[in-house]
Design a protein around this motif. Structure first.
Motif, short mmCIF file in Angstrom:
data_model
loop_
_atom_site.label_atom_id
_atom_site.label_comp_id
_atom_site.label_asym_id
_atom_site.label_seq_id
_atom_site.Cartn_x
_atom_site.Cartn_y
_atom_site.Cartn_z
N ASN A 38 0.86 -1.18 0.00
CA ASN A 38 0.00 0.00 0.00
C ASN A 38 0.90 1.24 0.00
N TYR A 39 0.34 2.39 0.37
CA TYR A 39 1.08 3.65 0.29
C TYR A 39 1.48 4.20 1.66
N ALA A 40 1.27 3.41 2.70
CA ALA A 40 1.47 3.90 4.06
C ALA A 40 2.93 4.18 4.39
N SER A 41 3.84 3.49 3.72
CA SER A 41 5.25 3.64 4.08
C SER A 41 6.11 4.20 2.96
N ILE A 42 5.48 4.86 1.98
CA ILE A 42 6.25 5.46 0.89
C ILE A 42 5.89 6.93 0.75
N PHE A 43 6.76 7.67 0.09
CA PHE A 43 6.47 9.07 -0.23
C PHE A 43 7.17 9.41 -1.53
N ALA A 44 6.74 10.51 -2.15
CA ALA A 44 7.32 10.94 -3.42
C ALA A 44 8.19 12.16 -3.18
N LYS A 45 9.28 12.23 -3.92
CA LYS A 45 10.21 13.34 -3.80
C LYS A 45 10.50 13.89 -5.19
N VAL A 46 10.24 15.18 -5.38
CA VAL A 46 10.53 15.85 -6.66
C VAL A 46 11.88 16.52 -6.56
N ASP A 47 12.78 16.25 -7.52
CA ASP A 47 14.12 16.82 -7.46
C ASP A 47 14.19 18.15 -8.19
N GLU A 48 15.37 18.76 -8.18
CA GLU A 48 15.53 20.10 -8.75
C GLU A 48 15.35 20.12 -10.27
N ASP A 49 15.47 18.95 -10.92
CA ASP A 49 15.28 18.87 -12.36
C ASP A 49 13.87 18.41 -12.73
N ASP A 50 12.96 18.45 -11.76
CA ASP A 50 11.55 18.15 -11.98
C ASP A 50 11.28 16.67 -12.18
N GLY A 51 12.23 15.83 -11.81
CA GLY A 51 11.97 14.39 -11.80
C GLY A 51 11.34 13.99 -10.50
N ILE A 52 10.68 12.85 -10.49
CA ILE A 52 10.01 12.40 -9.28
C ILE A 52 10.47 10.98 -8.93
N ARG A 53 10.73 10.77 -7.66
CA ARG A 53 11.23 9.49 -7.17
C ARG A 53 10.29 8.93 -6.11
N LEU A 54 10.25 7.63 -6.01
CA LEU A 54 9.49 6.95 -4.98
C LEU A 54 10.45 6.56 -3.87
N GLU A 55 10.18 7.01 -2.66
CA GLU A 55 11.05 6.75 -1.52
C GLU A 55 10.30 5.99 -0.45
N GLU A 56 11.04 5.21 0.34
CA GLU A 56 10.43 4.48 1.45
C GLU A 56 10.69 5.21 2.75
N GLN A 57 9.66 5.24 3.61
CA GLN A 57 9.83 5.87 4.92
C GLN A 57 10.84 5.10 5.74
N ALA A 58 11.65 5.83 6.51
CA ALA A 58 12.60 5.16 7.39
C ALA A 58 11.83 4.38 8.45
N ALA A 59 12.33 3.22 8.79
CA ALA A 59 11.67 2.37 9.79
C ALA A 59 11.71 3.03 11.15
#
Length: 225
Positions: free
Chosen positions: A204-225
């Motif tokens: 699900n989406y409970a432990s992830i977040f999205a991060k947009v970088d300075e070049d307008d790309g987007i990454r999927l990141e996992e929350q730290a435990a």
């Protein structure tokens, strides 16, 4: 699905493209209630039929059955009207609404096999935000696994599908994402049985977040435990 694939995909993307049912919201109870009644009226084996409805357009599901004297367009419309009227039990996939609201509106789209009216009704029922770019059953001549829906969504966002991350839950949708040249991540929240796939997966989406970088790309990141 193997343990090694159970992790959020790494990489930088131009946009995220989301299937709806089973991916950002759970409508299984409502869908199977409507389709189960329809299958009963037409003398189908409900247990074997219901798994075939997920991810596909209603008209494609009915057409595939080739039932004598049944007009797929007429039947699909009746089924859709019944589904619009019945949203009981429709809920978000855990964390989906918050995750989607955190994304820039120019960075995501919903790509669903549902008709537009049904898609909006279900998203509202689950408190899912309706995106600026919504590709539905009426927008493409052929449904999933044809990649046209994902190619159209990417084009509407002004990006290449090959630079997108597709969130899917069903085999026909996964095939559509693959055929569009996108990276695919499988959402397993509604899976009651393991599904073989070489793609990475998230529950699900409970432990992830999205991060947009300075070049307008987007990454999927996992929350730290």
């Amino acid at each position: 699905m193997s343990d090694r694939s159970s992790a959020a995909p790494k990489g930088r993307y131009s946009a995220f493209l989301f299937d709806m049912d089973g991916t950002i919201l759970n409508s299984i109870a409502a869908a199977e209630r409507i389709w189960g009644n329809w299958a009963h009226r037409h003398g189908l084996d409900i247990a074997s039929f219901l798994p075939t409805i997920h991810g596909a357009r209603a008209v494609d599901t009915v057409t595939r059955l080739a039932l004598p004297g049944v007009d797929p367009e007429v039947e699909a419309l009746k089924i859709t009207q019944a589904e619009i009227a019945d949203v009981e039990g429709i809920i978000e996939i855990a964390g989906a609404a918050h995750f989607l609201r955190s994304l820039p509106t120019t960075k995501w789209a919903v790509v669903t096999s549902a008709p537009k009216a049904l898609a909006i009704q279900r998203m509202k029922a689950a408190d899912i935000p309706v995106p600026d770019v919504l590709v539905t059953a009426e927008d493409v001549p052929a449904g999933k696994p044809n990649p046209g829906c994902y190619l159209l969504a990417a084009r509407k966002l002004g990006v290449d599908a090959s630079d997108c991350l597709v969130f899917e839950d069903a085999p026909v949708g996964i095939a559509a994402g693959e055929a569009a040249g996108a990276t695919v991540v499988v959402v397993t929240s509604t899976h009651t049985h393991p599904m073989t796939s070489h793609h990475p997966s998230i529950k699900n989406y409970a432990s992830i977040f999205a991060k947009v970088d300075e070049d307008d790309g987007i990454r999927l990141e996992e929350q730290a435990a």
